[in-house]
Design a protein around this motif. Sequence first.
Motif, short mmCIF file in Angstrom:
data_model
loop_
_atom_site.label_atom_id
_atom_site.label_comp_id
_atom_site.label_asym_id
_atom_site.label_seq_id
_atom_site.Cartn_x
_atom_site.Cartn_y
_atom_site.Cartn_z
N ALA A 74 -7.79 4.55 0.27
CA ALA A 74 -6.97 4.50 1.48
C ALA A 74 -7.80 4.12 2.70
O ALA A 74 -7.35 3.38 3.58
N ARG A 75 -9.04 4.61 2.76
CA ARG A 75 -9.87 4.31 3.94
C ARG A 75 -10.21 2.83 4.01
O ARG A 75 -10.20 2.24 5.10
N SER A 76 -10.55 2.24 2.87
CA SER A 76 -10.88 0.82 2.89
C SER A 76 -9.67 -0.02 3.28
O SER A 76 -9.79 -1.02 3.99
N ARG A 77 -8.48 0.39 2.83
CA ARG A 77 -7.28 -0.33 3.22
C ARG A 77 -7.03 -0.21 4.72
O ARG A 77 -6.63 -1.17 5.36
N ARG A 132 -9.30 0.20 7.07
CA ARG A 132 -10.25 -0.69 7.77
C ARG A 132 -9.80 -2.15 7.67
O ARG A 132 -9.95 -2.92 8.64
N HIS A 133 -9.28 -2.52 6.53
CA HIS A 133 -8.81 -3.90 6.36
C HIS A 133 -7.64 -4.19 7.31
O HIS A 133 -7.60 -5.26 7.94
N TRP A 134 -6.70 -3.23 7.41
CA TRP A 134 -5.58 -3.43 8.34
C TRP A 134 -6.06 -3.55 9.78
O TRP A 134 -5.56 -4.36 10.54
N HIS A 135 -7.01 -2.69 10.14
CA HIS A 135 -7.51 -2.74 11.52
C HIS A 135 -8.11 -4.11 11.83
O HIS A 135 -7.93 -4.64 12.93
N ALA A 136 -8.83 -4.66 10.85
CA ALA A 136 -9.43 -5.97 11.07
C ALA A 136 -8.36 -7.05 11.24
O ALA A 136 -8.46 -7.92 12.13
N GLN A 137 -7.34 -7.00 10.39
CA GLN A 137 -6.27 -8.00 10.49
C GLN A 137 -5.43 -7.79 11.75
O GLN A 137 -5.04 -8.76 12.41
N GLN A 138 -5.18 -6.53 12.08
CA GLN A 138 -4.40 -6.25 13.28
C GLN A 138 -5.16 -6.66 14.53
O GLN A 138 -4.55 -7.04 15.54
N THR A 184 0.82 -1.21 0.00
CA THR A 184 0.00 0.00 0.00
C THR A 184 0.85 1.25 0.00
O THR A 184 0.56 2.22 -0.71
N LEU A 185 1.92 1.25 0.79
CA LEU A 185 2.80 2.41 0.82
C LEU A 185 3.48 2.63 -0.53
O LEU A 185 3.68 3.77 -0.95
N GLN A 186 3.83 1.54 -1.20
CA GLN A 186 4.45 1.66 -2.51
C GLN A 186 3.48 2.22 -3.56
O GLN A 186 3.91 2.83 -4.53
N ASN A 187 2.20 1.98 -3.36
CA ASN A 187 1.19 2.43 -4.33
C ASN A 187 0.24 3.45 -3.70
O ASN A 187 -0.94 3.51 -4.05
N MET A 188 0.76 4.25 -2.77
CA MET A 188 -0.08 5.18 -2.05
C MET A 188 -0.75 6.19 -2.99
O MET A 188 -1.91 6.58 -2.79
N GLY A 189 -0.03 6.61 -4.02
CA GLY A 189 -0.62 7.59 -4.94
C GLY A 189 -1.88 7.07 -5.59
O GLY A 189 -2.90 7.79 -5.69
N GLU A 190 -1.85 5.82 -6.06
CA GLU A 190 -3.03 5.23 -6.70
C GLU A 190 -4.18 5.08 -5.71
O GLU A 190 -5.34 5.32 -6.06
#
Length: 581
Positions: free
Chosen positions: A235-238, A240-246, A222-228
Amino acid sequence: MTMPQNPLGGTHVLNGARGFFRLAEGLRWRLALGVGLASAAALASFGLLVLSGWLLAGAAVAGLGGQAAARAFNIMLPATGVRFFALVRILARYLERVVAHDGALRLGGRLRGWVYARLAPLAPAGLTSMQGGDLLGRFVSDTDRVAAYYTDVALPFCRALLCSVVFVGVFACVLLSAALALAVGLLLGGVLVPLVVGPAMDRLVRLAAEKQSYVQVELAQTLQNMGEYLLWDGARSRTRHWHAQQAVVDGARWKLDALESAARGLIGMITFVTVLGVLVLAASACQAGQLHVAEIPMLVLGVLAAFDVAVPLPMARQAGAEARFALTRLETSSAPAPAPAPVAVVGEAHKPHAPYDLEVQGISFAYPNTITPVFQNASLTIRQGEHVALVGPSGIGKSSLINLLFGFYAPHSGCICFGGVDVSTLRAEDMAAFISVATQDFHLFAGTLRDNLLLAAPQATDQELADVLEAAQLTKFIQSLPQGLQTWVGNDGLRLSGGQARRVAVAQALLRGTPWLVLDEPTEGLDAPLEQALMAALVRRGTRTTILCMTHRQAVLPFMHRVVRVEDACFRPGGGSDMKN
């Protein structure tokens, strides 16, 4: 590239305790000294507490017994012992920290050298199934966990074993029944409790490690493709996904902490029961005249001191599970590549020699897990000093020739000879001494322009840097920068434009001064005048250098002696130019 010294050898796999013991070759006495110092600190703490109980209880009994009893009690003996053990404990703990952690750091350095020596020959073909974030996590986090096996696992268990034998022996000299009670308590707390909680810890450690690795991989991508992600509002959906996995990782860690705390609590209960048992046995022995009343608190406090070595064992059991899982991941990531590994040949007679001609003879090749062949019975000859353009649509296989030339992949059939030598008998670093490559997917490190240039030739002089910058059409750009070559380029050259960064990569290749120069889309992102100036400068500079230019831009072709087209998985003549160099 010079590979680091590998204490385990190039093909040896770390196989549990045996591999770890071999990794520690040359450090074994240092590691044994760390265990000895840790044991000395624990024994000094035991002696300090035992003598303190004897001193206080003996002084109290002597005081209650009157002046004659007080004079008969030799207070200097236990007092001197208390001071001695206090000093030994302080010194042993300090030296143990120094020696043990120094040994762990040395082990970590060796382990990283072993991992790098195993990973480097696999790149890039053998690492295509691994993602960058996971590979970095294994190289950093997993090596730390395996190296910490000594301080977090081996040292606590060895200390507990050695000290427990001494503790029981000391108790046996005072009261045999108390020694048996202490032995049973230490076995229950130091052996049974870690065995009971071990399987649950293994499952939770695996779950936490796998999820944490997944989160690291996703975060790196995600950091490598932050611009996209920002462009498409993803970014928000990503997040939320991290929070769920974390949350899964945090849950597993919370359960591990709860399990370890429960194990400590169970050891505390066993300690309390053992203390009561020893107290009852000591009181009975005192009534029977087998024990002095002042020795009762000595034994009770001795039990408390003895269990200090058992309390860290559940945490050590957890650290052992983490180290074993990390070791498995390291062994998996450093497994041999599916393609045949190039054979390292030593000796000048077996290295390429002038003329440095390239002869590709009937090669066939397809990437793993693909059906369409990249090359099918393809042949190509490039003589030393030629300037050849390799053209064709994107994805047709132009860049694949570089992978085959450097042995990153092996052709299914046919052979490639360079300078009269089969490239399958050479290492990538052997080829790098004769061929410089400016790839299309080049990488600039987060440093200065000078730093990135000197990566190609660390001993280059300022004049040599100036010459290649002139050829790469970067002189005016460098002069316009306030800090010149000391300008920070940012991560992956983020502070440079695409064309500027590409020309820095070309300058790196030129700086190496090899007989061959391979350019993969060198003029991509450049306007027409700059493209012409760059190619003219490269041709002037490389009158005696073989230039292989992979391109789809027609403006480059007039600068080449001939053009080779890649089509239908073969090399075909594609015309030439009238330009004379």
